[in-house]
Design a protein around this motif. Structure first.
Motif, mmCIF file in Angstrom:
data_model
loop_
_atom_site.group_PDB
_atom_site.id
_atom_site.type_symbol
_atom_site.label_atom_id
_atom_site.label_comp_id
_atom_site.label_asym_id
_atom_site.label_seq_id
_atom_site.Cartn_x
_atom_site.Cartn_y
_atom_site.Cartn_z
ATOM 1 N N MET A 1 0.796 -1.221 -0.037
ATOM 2 C CA MET A 1 0.055 -0.044 0.021
ATOM 3 C C MET A 1 0.767 1.282 -0.097
ATOM 4 N N ARG A 2 0.486 2.249 -0.682
ATOM 5 C CA ARG A 2 1.308 3.584 -0.814
ATOM 6 C C ARG A 2 0.415 4.627 -0.560
ATOM 7 N N ILE A 3 0.803 5.269 0.740
ATOM 8 C CA ILE A 3 -0.237 5.949 1.238
ATOM 9 C C ILE A 3 0.298 7.515 1.469
ATOM 10 N N LEU A 4 -0.239 8.693 1.274
ATOM 11 C CA LEU A 4 -0.008 10.000 1.439
ATOM 12 C C LEU A 4 -0.619 10.813 2.264
ATOM 13 N N ASN A 24 4.852 8.809 9.929
ATOM 14 C CA ASN A 24 6.097 8.188 10.318
ATOM 15 C C ASN A 24 5.650 6.803 10.859
ATOM 16 N N ALA A 25 4.489 6.541 11.426
ATOM 17 C CA ALA A 25 4.110 5.256 11.524
ATOM 18 C C ALA A 25 3.975 4.300 10.553
ATOM 19 N N LEU A 26 3.557 4.931 9.472
ATOM 20 C CA LEU A 26 3.256 4.047 8.338
ATOM 21 C C LEU A 26 4.644 3.549 7.546
ATOM 22 N N ALA A 27 5.658 4.597 7.787
ATOM 23 C CA ALA A 27 6.921 4.375 7.137
ATOM 24 C C ALA A 27 7.498 2.962 7.364
ATOM 25 N N GLY A 28 7.250 2.553 8.544
ATOM 26 C CA GLY A 28 7.952 1.189 8.634
ATOM 27 C C GLY A 28 7.111 -0.041 8.269
ATOM 28 N N VAL A 29 5.902 0.227 7.940
ATOM 29 C CA VAL A 29 4.904 -0.884 7.553
ATOM 30 C C VAL A 29 4.243 -1.127 6.217
ATOM 31 N N ILE A 30 4.607 -0.066 5.517
ATOM 32 C CA ILE A 30 3.901 0.144 4.140
ATOM 33 C C ILE A 30 5.062 0.281 3.189
ATOM 34 N N SER A 31 4.731 0.221 1.807
ATOM 35 C CA SER A 31 5.807 0.188 0.750
ATOM 36 C C SER A 31 6.130 1.766 0.537
ATOM 37 N N PHE A 32 5.204 2.745 0.697
ATOM 38 C CA PHE A 32 5.459 4.126 0.488
ATOM 39 C C PHE A 32 4.681 4.945 1.455
ATOM 40 N N GLN A 47 10.183 16.762 12.658
ATOM 41 C CA GLN A 47 10.002 15.499 13.160
ATOM 42 C C GLN A 47 9.467 14.436 12.369
ATOM 43 N N LEU A 48 9.546 14.519 10.773
ATOM 44 C CA LEU A 48 9.327 13.589 9.922
ATOM 45 C C LEU A 48 10.444 12.660 9.842
ATOM 46 N N LYS A 49 10.213 11.406 10.054
ATOM 47 C CA LYS A 49 11.519 10.471 9.800
ATOM 48 C C LYS A 49 12.020 10.571 8.516
ATOM 49 N N ALA A 50 13.201 10.167 8.239
ATOM 50 C CA ALA A 50 13.926 10.373 6.967
ATOM 51 C C ALA A 50 13.311 9.195 5.838
ATOM 52 N N GLN A 51 12.605 8.124 6.394
ATOM 53 C CA GLN A 51 11.991 7.402 5.320
ATOM 54 C C GLN A 51 10.430 7.992 4.611
ATOM 55 N N VAL A 52 10.078 8.997 5.339
ATOM 56 C CA VAL A 52 9.037 9.800 4.738
ATOM 57 C C VAL A 52 9.188 10.603 3.655
ATOM 58 N N SER A 53 8.566 10.422 2.379
ATOM 59 C CA SER A 53 8.612 11.108 1.491
ATOM 60 C C SER A 53 8.039 12.607 1.632
ATOM 61 N N ASN A 338 -2.908 0.915 26.523
ATOM 62 C CA ASN A 338 -3.859 -0.271 26.217
ATOM 63 C C ASN A 338 -4.863 0.533 25.039
ATOM 64 N N SER A 339 -5.116 1.366 24.945
ATOM 65 C CA SER A 339 -6.297 1.876 24.020
ATOM 66 C C SER A 339 -5.820 2.880 22.921
ATOM 67 N N TYR A 340 -4.720 3.679 22.999
ATOM 68 C CA TYR A 340 -4.196 4.606 22.306
ATOM 69 C C TYR A 340 -2.929 4.763 21.592
ATOM 70 N N SER A 341 -2.384 3.309 21.524
ATOM 71 C CA SER A 341 -1.062 3.290 21.276
ATOM 72 C C SER A 341 -0.873 3.474 19.673
ATOM 73 N N GLU A 342 0.364 3.598 19.308
ATOM 74 C CA GLU A 342 0.371 3.890 17.797
ATOM 75 C C GLU A 342 0.231 2.538 16.903
ATOM 76 N N GLU A 343 0.640 1.475 17.609
ATOM 77 C CA GLU A 343 0.544 -0.018 16.976
ATOM 78 C C GLU A 343 -0.933 -0.390 16.863
ATOM 79 N N LYS A 344 -1.650 -0.058 17.926
ATOM 80 C CA LYS A 344 -3.228 -0.606 17.926
ATOM 81 C C LYS A 344 -4.012 0.131 16.877
ATOM 82 N N ILE A 345 -3.733 1.637 16.896
ATOM 83 C CA ILE A 345 -4.435 2.242 15.790
ATOM 84 C C ILE A 345 -4.343 2.176 14.409
#
Length: 358
Positions: A1-4, A24-32, A47-53, A338-345
């Motif tokens: 998936m490639r998300i902007l 930032n969160a998606l940079a590690g789990v999707i192709s773009f 604050q943008l990670k280097a992997q984020v276009s 428990n309810s508002y973590s990056e991974e869960k959302i």
């Protein structure tokens, strides 16, 4: 998936933070994973990670053809499949859909005046929403509003989430006595109701004069800002209430607080509250938006009406009971995990996208 992610500015506001957090969160789990800011860059760019276009459009007006076609070229070149438009950037996403129909467009509704939805303008939303595949709402009231008022069916409530800051220098040093600081993270907007906070500070000055208030958030230098500054002088609070403007090092600021507060008269789900929880801070907050879903009164913080005496009374309970502050802070931290973590959302978000892929 490639998300902007699409956002109008990178000033330090809640919607802007969430656009950066998603990118930032998606940079590690999707192709773009990309982020485009349309009108204005700001502090959050760092604050943008280097992997984020990243792309800045420098859009000059609501209907800016040059910016539109630069965005289209970027989307085509990077094979973007989903454009996730935050807040007011939905209109540019709508225009993009007209000139590039194959892209999927989503709208993330961060509307902060959720207590006053009957006053919300709807004409442009009614025009553009039929072209959107889905709507993300930051609280249940907004979800119900878009379903019932806009008659839009594919909508989901996704809680905001806070993340660890990326490469931020810890520059801000708060004034006042260590261990006796009360922090409010909120841009200087009337919705955040700093005037109530000043009423509270005026009362607390008599009861606990050594405690100080620290207002961190963008100062728009408008009439509301002028009123705040005037009341600080009139109430005799110049050595009790301090204004810092917009700051990047939020984690550092929260760590310097003994208590954190929000006096808002309307909210979605404030990112500031999640930052307080991540910092294990005791909170006193008003019962608006999604706040009562996060803070259970008397269990992991105090939730009070918009009343200066009641708000101050809750503060005094925390001021006079440090173990209670520690207990509330630890409990709020656990609730956030428990309810508002990056991974869960992010997991909920990607599942929703996959389920509703056309």
């Amino acid at each position: 998936m490639r998300i902007l992610q699409l956002i109008d500015s990178l000033d330090a506001g809640g919607a802007e933070r969430m656009a950066v957090n998603y990118a930032n969160a998606l940079a590690g789990v999707i192709s773009f994973s990309g982020l485009v800011t349309t009108r204005k860059e700001g502090d959050l760019k760092g604050q943008l990670k280097a992997q984020v276009s990243y792309l800045f459009l420098n859009k000059k007006r609501s209907f800016d053809l040059k910016a539109l076609f630069v965005l289209k070229s970027y989307v085509v070149e990077n094979q973007v499949s989903v454009v996730h438009a935050h807040s007011s950037s939905f209109f540019l996403a709508f225009l993009l859909k007209l000139v590039h129909p194959s892209v999927r467009v989503l709208w993330h509704d961060h509307y902060g005046e959720s207590e006053f939805l009957n006053l919300r303008p709807t004409f442009i939303l009614r025009l553009s929403l039929p072209f959107f595949e889905g709507v993300i709402s930051v609280n249940q009231k907004l979800k119900q509003w878009v379903e019932q008022k806009m008659h839009f069916k594919n909508t989901i409530y996704l809680a905001n989430f806070a993340t660890k800051e990326n490469g931020i220098k810890r520059n801000t040093v708060l004034k006042g006595e260590v261990g006796k600081r009360i922090v409010c993270l909120a841009n200087l907007r009337s919705q955040k109701n700093h005037l109530l906070l000043l009423e509270v500070a005026k009362i607390l000055r008599v009861l606990h004069p050594e405690w100080t208030f620290h207002l961190v958030g963008k100062d728009f230098e408008d009439a509301y800002s002028a009123e705040i500054k005037k009341l600080i002088v009139e109430y005799g609070l110049k050595d009790r209430v301090f204004i810092y403007g917009s700051k990047n090092d939020v984690e550092n600021i929260v760590q310097q607080a003994a208590i954190c507060v929000l006096t808002s008269k309307s909210e979605g789900l404030p990112v500031a509250l999640l930052e307080y929880g991540r910092g294990k801070k005791a909170v006193v907050v008003t019962a608006v938006g999604e706040i009562p879903e996060v803070v259970q009164n008397g269990e992991n913080g105090f939730v009070v009406p918009q009343n200066a005496e009641l708000f101050c009374a809750a503060l005094v309970k925390l001021i006079e009971n440090e173990p209670l502050r520690d207990d509330f802070g630890a409990a709020l931290y656990q609730a956030i995990l428990n309810s508002y973590s990056e991974e869960k959302i992010i997991k909920q978000y990607l599942k929703w996208l996959q389920q509703h892929s056309k």
